[in-house]
Motif scaffolding. Structure first.
Motif, PDB file in Angstrom:
ATOM      1  N   VAL A 417      -6.338  -2.108   8.671  1.00  0.00           N
ATOM      2  CA  VAL A 417      -5.161  -2.807   8.152  1.00  0.00           C
ATOM      3  C   VAL A 417      -3.933  -2.498   9.009  1.00  0.00           C
ATOM      4  O   VAL A 417      -3.147  -3.389   9.351  1.00  0.00           O
ATOM      5  N   GLY A 418      -3.806  -1.223   9.359  1.00  0.00           N
ATOM      6  CA  GLY A 418      -2.678  -0.803  10.189  1.00  0.00           C
ATOM      7  C   GLY A 418      -1.355  -1.236   9.602  1.00  0.00           C
ATOM      8  O   GLY A 418      -1.166  -1.241   8.369  1.00  0.00           O
ATOM      9  N   ARG A 419      -0.435  -1.596  10.482  1.00  0.00           N
ATOM     10  CA  ARG A 419       0.852  -2.106  10.021  1.00  0.00           C
ATOM     11  C   ARG A 419       0.903  -3.628  10.045  1.00  0.00           C
ATOM     12  O   ARG A 419       1.651  -4.236   9.289  1.00  0.00           O
ATOM     13  N   LEU A 420       0.066  -4.246  10.880  1.00  0.00           N
ATOM     14  CA  LEU A 420       0.119  -5.704  11.012  1.00  0.00           C
ATOM     15  C   LEU A 420      -0.376  -6.420   9.758  1.00  0.00           C
ATOM     16  O   LEU A 420       0.055  -7.535   9.478  1.00  0.00           O
ATOM     17  N   LYS A 421      -1.293  -5.808   9.029  1.00  0.00           N
ATOM     18  CA  LYS A 421      -1.937  -6.527   7.927  1.00  0.00           C
ATOM     19  C   LYS A 421      -1.621  -5.948   6.563  1.00  0.00           C
ATOM     20  O   LYS A 421      -2.186  -6.398   5.559  1.00  0.00           O
ATOM     21  N   ARG A 422      -0.766  -4.943   6.536  1.00  0.00           N
ATOM     22  CA  ARG A 422      -0.523  -4.279   5.245  1.00  0.00           C
ATOM     23  C   ARG A 422       0.062  -5.231   4.210  1.00  0.00           C
ATOM     24  O   ARG A 422      -0.144  -5.058   3.017  1.00  0.00           O
ATOM     25  N   GLY A 423       0.771  -6.226   4.675  1.00  0.00           N
ATOM     26  CA  GLY A 423       1.373  -7.182   3.753  1.00  0.00           C
ATOM     27  C   GLY A 423       0.346  -8.021   3.003  1.00  0.00           C
ATOM     28  O   GLY A 423       0.630  -8.564   1.943  1.00  0.00           O
ATOM     29  N   TRP A 424      -0.865  -8.113   3.557  1.00  0.00           N
ATOM     30  CA  TRP A 424      -1.905  -8.909   2.918  1.00  0.00           C
ATOM     31  C   TRP A 424      -2.835  -8.062   2.051  1.00  0.00           C
ATOM     32  O   TRP A 424      -3.647  -8.590   1.328  1.00  0.00           O
ATOM     33  N   LEU A 425      -2.725  -6.740   2.174  1.00  0.00           N
ATOM     34  CA  LEU A 425      -3.658  -5.889   1.432  1.00  0.00           C
ATOM     35  C   LEU A 425      -3.543  -6.085  -0.083  1.00  0.00           C
ATOM     36  O   LEU A 425      -4.569  -6.173  -0.766  1.00  0.00           O
ATOM     37  N   PRO A 426      -2.323  -6.181  -0.631  1.00  0.00           N
ATOM     38  CA  PRO A 426      -2.243  -6.385  -2.086  1.00  0.00           C
ATOM     39  C   PRO A 426      -2.970  -7.644  -2.545  1.00  0.00           C
ATOM     40  O   PRO A 426      -3.651  -7.627  -3.575  1.00  0.00           O
ATOM     41  N   ALA A 427      -2.847  -8.733  -1.776  1.00  0.00           N
ATOM     42  CA  ALA A 427      -3.532  -9.968  -2.175  1.00  0.00           C
ATOM     43  C   ALA A 427      -5.042  -9.778  -2.104  1.00  0.00           C
ATOM     44  O   ALA A 427      -5.790 -10.327  -2.914  1.00  0.00           O
ATOM     45  N   TYR A 428      -5.501  -9.017  -1.113  1.00  0.00           N
ATOM     46  CA  TYR A 428      -6.941  -8.812  -0.970  1.00  0.00           C
ATOM     47  C   TYR A 428      -7.481  -7.918  -2.080  1.00  0.00           C
ATOM     48  O   TYR A 428      -8.506  -8.218  -2.697  1.00  0.00           O
ATOM     49  N   LEU A 429      -6.795  -6.807  -2.326  1.00  0.00           N
ATOM     50  CA  LEU A 429      -7.330  -5.831  -3.277  1.00  0.00           C
ATOM     51  C   LEU A 429      -7.051  -6.205  -4.727  1.00  0.00           C
ATOM     52  O   LEU A 429      -7.848  -5.881  -5.612  1.00  0.00           O
ATOM     53  N   GLY A 430      -5.938  -6.842  -4.954  1.00  0.00           N
ATOM     54  CA  GLY A 430      -5.506  -7.051  -6.332  1.00  0.00           C
ATOM     55  C   GLY A 430      -4.776  -5.815  -6.820  1.00  0.00           C
ATOM     56  O   GLY A 430      -4.932  -4.718  -6.272  1.00  0.00           O
ATOM     57  N   PRO A 431      -3.956  -5.971  -7.874  1.00  0.00           N
ATOM     58  CA  PRO A 431      -3.067  -4.867  -8.286  1.00  0.00           C
ATOM     59  C   PRO A 431      -3.813  -3.620  -8.745  1.00  0.00           C
ATOM     60  O   PRO A 431      -3.356  -2.497  -8.487  1.00  0.00           O
ATOM     61  N   GLU A 432      -4.956  -3.795  -9.401  1.00  0.00           N
ATOM     62  CA  GLU A 432      -5.611  -2.606  -9.955  1.00  0.00           C
ATOM     63  C   GLU A 432      -6.285  -1.765  -8.876  1.00  0.00           C
ATOM     64  O   GLU A 432      -6.221  -0.532  -8.908  1.00  0.00           O
ATOM     65  N   VAL A 433      -6.941  -2.429  -7.930  1.00  0.00           N
ATOM     66  CA  VAL A 433      -7.577  -1.665  -6.849  1.00  0.00           C
ATOM     67  C   VAL A 433      -6.511  -1.088  -5.923  1.00  0.00           C
ATOM     68  O   VAL A 433      -6.654   0.035  -5.413  1.00  0.00           O
ATOM     69  N   LEU A 434      -5.428  -1.826  -5.729  1.00  0.00           N
ATOM     70  CA  LEU A 434      -4.336  -1.278  -4.923  1.00  0.00           C
ATOM     71  C   LEU A 434      -3.780  -0.014  -5.580  1.00  0.00           C
ATOM     72  O   LEU A 434      -3.538   0.999  -4.911  1.00  0.00           O
ATOM     73  N   ALA A 435      -3.615  -0.052  -6.887  1.00  0.00           N
ATOM     74  CA  ALA A 435      -3.119   1.130  -7.598  1.00  0.00           C
ATOM     75  C   ALA A 435      -4.090   2.300  -7.438  1.00  0.00           C
ATOM     76  O   ALA A 435      -3.675   3.455  -7.279  1.00  0.00           O
ATOM     77  N   LEU A 436      -5.378   1.995  -7.454  1.00  0.00           N
ATOM     78  CA  LEU A 436      -6.384   3.044  -7.264  1.00  0.00           C
ATOM     79  C   LEU A 436      -6.304   3.634  -5.856  1.00  0.00           C
ATOM     80  O   LEU A 436      -6.375   4.857  -5.664  1.00  0.00           O
ATOM     81  N   ASN A 437      -6.120   2.761  -4.868  1.00  0.00           N
ATOM     82  CA  ASN A 437      -5.902   3.238  -3.500  1.00  0.00           C
ATOM     83  C   ASN A 437      -4.697   4.174  -3.436  1.00  0.00           C
ATOM     84  O   ASN A 437      -4.753   5.252  -2.845  1.00  0.00           O
ATOM     85  N   ARG A 438      -3.621   3.755  -4.066  1.00  0.00           N
ATOM     86  CA  ARG A 438      -2.396   4.568  -4.005  1.00  0.00           C
ATOM     87  C   ARG A 438      -2.566   5.890  -4.755  1.00  0.00           C
ATOM     88  O   ARG A 438      -1.983   6.909  -4.383  1.00  0.00           O
ATOM     89  N   ARG A 439      -3.374   5.856  -5.791  1.00  0.00           N
ATOM     90  CA  ARG A 439      -3.589   7.098  -6.538  1.00  0.00           C
ATOM     91  C   ARG A 439      -4.289   8.130  -5.652  1.00  0.00           C
ATOM     92  O   ARG A 439      -3.949   9.319  -5.665  1.00  0.00           O
ATOM     93  N   ILE A 440      -5.273   7.655  -4.865  1.00  0.00           N
ATOM     94  CA  ILE A 440      -5.968   8.568  -3.956  1.00  0.00           C
ATOM     95  C   ILE A 440      -5.033   9.024  -2.831  1.00  0.00           C
ATOM     96  O   ILE A 440      -4.987  10.206  -2.470  1.00  0.00           O
ATOM     97  N   LYS A 441      -4.278   8.081  -2.290  1.00  0.00           N
ATOM     98  CA  LYS A 441      -3.316   8.430  -1.236  1.00  0.00           C
ATOM     99  C   LYS A 441      -2.354   9.507  -1.739  1.00  0.00           C
ATOM    100  O   LYS A 441      -2.109  10.508  -1.051  1.00  0.00           O
ATOM    101  N   THR A 442      -1.826   9.323  -2.921  1.00  0.00           N
ATOM    102  CA  THR A 442      -0.863  10.280  -3.465  1.00  0.00           C
ATOM    103  C   THR A 442      -1.516  11.630  -3.739  1.00  0.00           C
ATOM    104  O   THR A 442      -0.911  12.684  -3.513  1.00  0.00           O
ATOM    105  N   ALA A 443      -2.767  11.588  -4.223  1.00  0.00           N
ATOM    106  CA  ALA A 443      -3.458  12.855  -4.506  1.00  0.00           C
ATOM    107  C   ALA A 443      -3.639  13.674  -3.233  1.00  0.00           C
ATOM    108  O   ALA A 443      -3.591  14.904  -3.269  1.00  0.00           O
ATOM    109  N   LEU A 444      -3.842  12.997  -2.109  1.00  0.00           N
ATOM    110  CA  LEU A 444      -4.129  13.718  -0.863  1.00  0.00           C
ATOM    111  C   LEU A 444      -2.901  13.895   0.026  1.00  0.00           C
ATOM    112  O   LEU A 444      -2.901  14.746   0.912  1.00  0.00           O
TER     113      LEU A 444
END
Lengths: 458, 458
Positions: A417-444
């Motif tokens: 995803v890098g920086r070029l595609k980060r703007g599309w990640l929410p549309a791809y993952l949807g809000p719940e999976v994005l939140a799960l991604n962020r939960r792991i990011k924050t934990a680590l």
């Protein structure tokens, strides 16, 4: 935010020469191969010589609140190693050792080792490290793991992550942990090693990689088939993969073929609407049989010309042609390189849709694909110096990702995803999976200092 | 802790018949195949019919503080689906649908579908789901994913996780998320799907699995080689895998062979110190060539008898013999089944060490191995009714894991940690990686209600 003084502190913590503040040198580390114009200005480049120095840098960064951008060979195509303002670029290019254990059939490599250096070290023992991104001669194993890089032979042999048995990772608090190891099967504890594969430097810094090696495969037979158009070639891909397991199954459109011909002049069919490049490394006579079966399928799907060879040198020349598409196109203008993937039956719809987008925005969009995996690289050719062209290219880039999403596809199959595609990640993952991604990011990475702005919007 | 009233609440939230409180029925759900005597008493068994019902159960459990033990077919060998006091057993056996999409070459299965049901559904389309734990006829895909189950053909084709493209998971808060999907390559966002593979129900409840299918392989040729002892057979394994890629490479010791002979009477060599079972599914004449190459290596390593066949029925009979070892031994006494794995060059040291442990504790320890992966199953035969025998078996179980750790091995290659092996996980992972495991567990299951006591000590 701390200023130069923090860098002075870091310089005292590391051996001489590790911390670089010369602006001319720093300039060379701001960009990766995505050449994202929005990169920031690092405060320093740091070149550690080993894991303990990486730990020192990460601990220092935590204390001083400094963003850390891990960087391998800088060949990333999604801007994952682009600088942000005030960061340190943690370049791992001096951590480059490779050791092969032929009995265990693993290679243990530092993250800066190039993919090709692992391949070569393995070959000295009759062994093979399969993953082969087109960049394999210049990309680093650390970057390959961080993006879960693919390549040509994934269609039969899988991606980088399928070969990673162990990782050493420096966590955000500076702890170095070893995950996995030289065991082929291991299900003890959570699959943390797998979590770090493809994490693009956002969860930790990879400081050592243990990869599985295979016995070298049989020499490959190769086939090139010319089709009148991309749709028929894509349909042939679906038919081939239904019953056969080629070791390479690549698709090139006419623009790509012509760009390669301009550069290499090797006699590819400039008039073809599409070329399929297919290899079989089935052992013994089976490879000729597999190639013959592929040829029959191609003929049934309207191939106008088919050429097969079991000469390894000729086969390798054709693989080089495929890998030359990107550098050949880079000579024609600025490029926005896409990496969208779709379920295999949607390949022809994707190819068709990309052509419509090119027409709509008045742009050349060349297309090559790791077709057997449904992973395509539309390459938008534009002129970065012309605002209108750049604007249209950006819209087309967007439209290609929307198209992939509409086909149940992914925004990135192998580049990250890098920086070029980060703007599309929410549309791809949807809000719940994005939140799960962020939960792991924050934990680590509770401070958010590991590659901030990559993968996720801040 | 809440009592029956919470169960009454749950019953009102679900269709009739989903919540079972009949003690006689509950008794049948307390144990998995590990038959761990320390299991607790569930307050209820719940049999959801779909994802939304799983969500209802998990949300209810969170509100009432009730532990949830997800359970597939109950064939787990490490006690991962054993009950704890006051839990609900969330049995997924009624969620059993399988749908194959032959064009995309995926199967989408509910977690209770048996592995063999996926294999059969795939075969109807000429496709193949490779992972083949010995339990494939009775274990569920949900359990296979939760333990990252292996099997016989992993040596060439990889483990369960290598085929999982997508998961639907119900998280601890009751949210249902879709991770991955029918795309062969996808590196958008963190590798959360991979994190749930092998997570043994501790991070969420798997409610749907999308697996990749392959074209059916060529019919296999099979070889059985008898060796005077296990060491020579293990050395042959190392030599075979150095240059060849058999599709099965299994090792059986004399005790295992004799147990199978007692049960099946198929004429295996009862006097052999070890049997190697090797298959090649290389296409066309290549399989005979590969089997011939294996035969030569076996001869060089002292094989006393070699029998090869390309009759699929005979080959399948030999695979059945291998899979019969566990049930055959279960008839001889109580079993503690081990699952330790080592780097391949350490295989003979592991085999030797297990024999020494058997001698030291005066026990029979049979041994079979997915030898090409370095993954062994020492099976400790004892008498659970005799305290002395049980005590020696427990010590031997411990000693085998210590031995594996001393050889840089893992405590579990394919069965999972469950409850039987959780005491050894800290020694295997070390304090820092264990802390990292717990950090992820806590991030995803802050109340600690998902399969508490599995993988981690409470």
């Amino acid at each position: 935010m701390p200023g130069r003084d923090a860098v002075d502190v870091l310089a005292t913590l590391l051996p001489a020469g590790r911390v670089i503040t010369d602006p001319a040198i720093i300039e060379g580390y701001r960009y990766d191969r995505a050449r994202d114009a929005r990169v920031g200005r690092p405060r320093a480049v740091v070149r550690p010589a080993g894991t303990s120095e990486v730990q020192t840098v990460v601990r220092w960064a935590g204390r001083h609140g400094v963003p850390v951008i891990p960087r391998g060979a800088g060949t990333g195509l999604s801007g994952g190693a682009g600088a942000v303002d005030g960061c340190v670029m943690l370049t791992l290019e001096h951590m480059r050792a490779v050791a092969v254990d032929p009995d265990t059939r693993v290679a243990v490599a530092q993250p800066g080792a190039l993919n090709v250096e692992i391949k070569r070290a393995a070959a000295e023992h009759g062994l093979w490290y399969p993953p082969d991104p087109s960049s394999f001669e210049m990309s680093s194993i650390g970057g390959n793991v961080a993006t879960n890089a693919g390549g040509l032979c994934c269609v039969k042999y899988g991606v980088t992550g399928d070969y990673v048995l162990g990782l050493e990772v420096v966590l955000a608090d500076g702890t170095a942990v070893k995950l996995g190891g030289p065991r082929i099967k291991d299900t003890a504890g959570l699959s943390l090693m797998k979590l770090f594969v493809g994490s693009e430097g956002c969860l930790g810094v990879i400081t050592e990689v243990t990869v599985r090696l295979l016995p070298a495969p049989a020499p490959a037979s190769t086939l090139v088939a010319a089709f009148p158009d991309m749709i028929r070639a894509a349909d042939a891909v679906l038919a081939i993969t239904a019953g056969l397991r080629p070791s390479v199954l690549e698709l090139m459109d006419r623009t790509s073929v012509n760009a390669v011909e301009d550069k290499l002049g090797m006699g590819l069919d400039r008039e073809a609407g599409a070329l399929l490049l297919v290899c079989s490394d089935a052992p013994g006579p089976a490879s000729a049989a597999e190639i013959e079966a592929v040829a029959q399928i191609c003929t049934r799907h309207g191939a106008t010309e088919i050429h097969a060879t079991d000469d390894p040198a000729e086969g390798e020349a054709l693989a080089v042609a495929r890998r030359t598409v990107l550098p050949a196109l880079e000579q024609r203008g600025d490029l926005l390189l896409e990496d969208v993937g779709v379920p295999l039956p949607a390949l022809s719809a994707l190819v068709e849709g990309v052509a419509e987008i090119a027409e709509e925005y008045g742009l050349t969009i060349a297309l090559v694909a790791h077709a057997g995996d449904g992973n395509t690289h539309p390459m938008i050719v534009y002129d970065a110096g012309a605002p209108d062209s750049a604007a249209r290219a950006a819209l087309a880039f967007d439209a290609v990702m929307d198209l992939a999403l509409s086909l149940d596809g992914t925004i990135t199959g192998e580049h990250g995803v890098g920086r070029l595609k980060r703007g599309w990640l929410p549309a791809y993952l949807g809000p719940e999976v994005l939140a799960l991604n962020r939960r792991i990011k924050t934990a680590l990475d509770p401070q958010g200092l590991l590659n901030p702005g990559a993968v996720f919007e801040n």
